[in-house]
Design a protein around this motif. Structure first.
Motif, short mmCIF file in Angstrom:
data_model
loop_
_atom_site.label_atom_id
_atom_site.label_comp_id
_atom_site.label_asym_id
_atom_site.label_seq_id
_atom_site.Cartn_x
_atom_site.Cartn_y
_atom_site.Cartn_z
N ARG A 319 0.84 -1.20 0.00
CA ARG A 319 0.00 0.00 0.00
C ARG A 319 0.87 1.24 0.00
N GLY A 322 -1.87 7.26 2.15
CA GLY A 322 -3.04 7.94 1.65
C GLY A 322 -4.30 7.26 2.12
N PRO A 323 -5.45 7.74 1.67
CA PRO A 323 -6.72 7.16 2.10
C PRO A 323 -6.88 5.73 1.62
N ARG A 324 -7.69 4.97 2.34
CA ARG A 324 -7.87 3.55 2.01
C ARG A 324 -8.67 3.37 0.74
N TRP A 325 -9.77 4.09 0.62
CA TRP A 325 -10.64 3.96 -0.55
C TRP A 325 -10.31 5.07 -1.54
N ILE A 326 -9.14 4.98 -2.13
CA ILE A 326 -8.66 6.07 -2.99
C ILE A 326 -9.47 6.18 -4.27
N GLN A 329 -12.30 8.58 -4.22
CA GLN A 329 -11.93 9.99 -4.13
C GLN A 329 -11.25 10.49 -5.40
N ASP A 330 -11.14 9.63 -6.38
CA ASP A 330 -10.56 10.02 -7.66
C ASP A 330 -11.68 10.52 -8.56
N TYR A 464 -10.00 -0.06 -8.08
CA TYR A 464 -10.35 0.84 -9.18
C TYR A 464 -11.26 0.16 -10.20
N GLN A 523 -0.82 13.23 -9.13
CA GLN A 523 -0.68 12.28 -8.03
C GLN A 523 0.68 11.60 -8.04
#
Length: 536
Positions: A319, A322-326, A329-330, A464, A523
């Motif tokens: 990993r 950053g956030p877990r559920w990226i 948030q994209d 994703y 990013q």
């Protein structure tokens, strides 16, 4: 022999932002035959094909260098001794000893590029019946068996619940709708689980759960047991699609998108074979025949899972901070998911809208329903891999979305004109529309493969792709009702609206892709800065 002037951009100019990064390779001994070879390629195949071959050769060679030989930049320059100029000095020495990576790459690759280009030219492109590597063949075999079972269910599953289980059609539709919405969230969660704990085991588990849930169909004799088993089966299916994505990315080679296109062609073959078996079940029409179909479907899922045992496991990537559920948030990726979901309604045009339109609004023979399905299937099996081959970047994917939208618009206009005319004319228009629509489907699918993989970070592929599957899931749940309301209930004007919706979605896709690429570059730059700071 006098070396003819050759521009360095012939081989290395593509994508160079700084003129200093370009290298004049015209004095090199291999340049003259390479230039002559290129002229022969252009004469034989045309300039566009030659450009594509050169691009592919560069990509193959650079990938090979990256994987096996890349060392620190100084080491690359230090080992540049083979390619020499007439003076006897290496190209790196000619540049005054400057340690520029583009220079090092150019001097190392200049002799290999003509050879690789010639290899690409040796045979015209022919889709392979079998993938190159063992893991790819395992995945393809597992997918083939799985889709035979899926073909059984897709063709006669609804009929099983109404004819054999004796459930009212309204309850069946409601239960399938509930299952569709429940399965949407599972793709993201299970995809994340596959990223973190290994995709092979998670994917095999989803297949076993789907097999057990499918076998449970024979016990679903009332509404709530039916909802329970169909939700479990649909949820496992959505989860399996997300969990398989890291495997495709890992074993798909340099271009997992092309391997994904190959799997789609295999899927169409498997579903067609399953549909043949389902046709026998429907023709016999007994409860025993329907129950045998359900058991056969479950067995196919078990065999598909068993084949994965021979697949090497994939070690999860670490990993990043950053956030877990990226993926959630994209925002650019979410926009692309929405646009792809709108475009995915097109899959229901061939399976829902056209059959109902043929029966209710045209004089075309009803056997044409099977003819349109067969036409679309043959085109996808024959050309999906070829269509995906040239869509090799997110930008190309955005442009493919645009072409697909225009193709769907033309097809919808042709379908709308098939009502109220003689049968032969209606059949001709409908077959032509299906061909154009399927070409758009090839572009749409290839575009989705490209942008969904290329814009997803490798360490979060499952998450994703689970998010990206939301669009197709919503299209699966909402598409049939929307098409029936617009195209069947409203009639000809509804086809105009649907066609315009596809065209506008396709026009918006390149803009969304550019936004997503900018976001991805930002990013990556931020990650590099963070990594350098932590090392310091």
């Amino acid at each position: 022999m006098t070396a003819m002037p050759v521009s360095a951009t012939l081989w290395i100019g593509d994508g160079c932002r700084n003129p200093d990064d370009q290298v004049d390779i015209s004095p090199l001994a291999a340049t003259v035959p390479a230039h002559r070879q290129r002229r022969n390629l252009v004469a034989r195949h045309g300039r566009r094909w030659a450009n594509l071959a050169s691009h592919d050769a560069k990509r193959i060679f650079l990938t090979w260098k990256e994987r096996y030989e890349f060392r620190p930049e100084e080491a690359i320059v230090r080992h540049l001794t083979a390619p020499t100029c007439p003076s006897g000095k290496s190209v790196a020495d000619q540049a005054g000893g400057q340690s520029h990576k583009p220079l090092a790459i150019a001097s190392n690759m200049q002799q290999a590029i003509p050879v690789l280009t010639a290899d690409l030219d040796a045979e015209p492109f022919v889709p392979q019946l079998l993938p190159d590597t063992g893991p790819q063949r395992v995945l393809a075999a597992s997918n083939f068996v799985y889709t035979i079972g899926s073909g059984l269910y897709l063709t006669a599953g609804v009929l099983y619940f109404t004819q054999a289980a004796h459930l009212p059609a309204g309850q069946v539709g409601l239960g399938l709708g509930i299952a569709g919405f429940i399965s949407l969230a599972l793709g993201i969660a299970i995809g994340h689980l596959a990223d973190r704990h290994g995709a092979r085991g998670v994917y095999a588990t989803t297949l076993i759960v789907q097999a057990l849930a499918t076998a449970g169909f024979v016990l679903a004799d009332s509404f709530w047991p039916f909802v329970l088993v169909v939700c479990a089966a649909s949820g496992a299916k959505a989860a399996g699609i997300a969990a398989r994505s890291p495997l495709i990315r890992h074993y798909g080679g340099d271009r997992p998108q092309e391997f994904r296109a190959y799997l789609r062609a295999v899927t169409n073959v498997g579903i067609s074979l399953g549909a043949v078996g389902a046709g026998w079940v429907v023709q016999v029409g007994t409860v025993t025949a329907y129950q045998l179909m359900v058991i056969g479907n479950a067995i196919a899922f078990v065999v598909s899972a068993a084949l994965l045992v021979s697949l090497p496991s994939v070690k999860p990537l670490p990993r990043t901070d950053g956030p877990r559920w990226i993926a959630l948030q994209d925002h650019p990726y979410l926009l692309l998911t929405t646009l792809d979901g709108i475009m995915a309604i097109q899959f229901k045009v061939l399976t829902v809208a056209i059959p109902l339109w043929i029966v209710g609004a045209t004089t075309a023979p009803h056997w044409l329903i099977s003819g349109t399905m067969l036409t679309g299937t043959v085109i996808v099996v024959a050309f999906q891999v070829r269509a995906s081959r040239n869509i090799d970047s997110p930008t190309a994917g955005g442009n493919a979305y645009r072409r697909a939208g225009i193709a769907f618009l033309i097809a919808c206009l042709m379908i709308s004109m098939s009502g109220g005319i003689p049968a032969w004319a209606a059949a001709t228009l409908l077959i032509g529309a299906v061909v154009i629509h399927t070409v758009g489907e090839l572009w749409h699918s290839a575009a989705g493969f490209e942008v969904s993989f290329a814009l997803a970070p490798p360490h979060a592929t499952g998450q994703y792709l689970g998010v990206f599957g939301l669009g197709a899931g919503l299209a699966e749940a909402l598409g049939p009702g929307l098409l029936i309301w617009l195209c069947i209930t409203w009639g000809r004007p509804g086809w105009y609206v649907v066609g315009a919706m596809f065209a506008l979605t396709g026009l918006a896709a390149p803009l969304a892709v550019r936004w997503a690429q900018s976001h991805q570059n930002a990013q990556q730059a931020q990650s590099r800065v963070g990594g350098n700071a932590s090392m310091a």
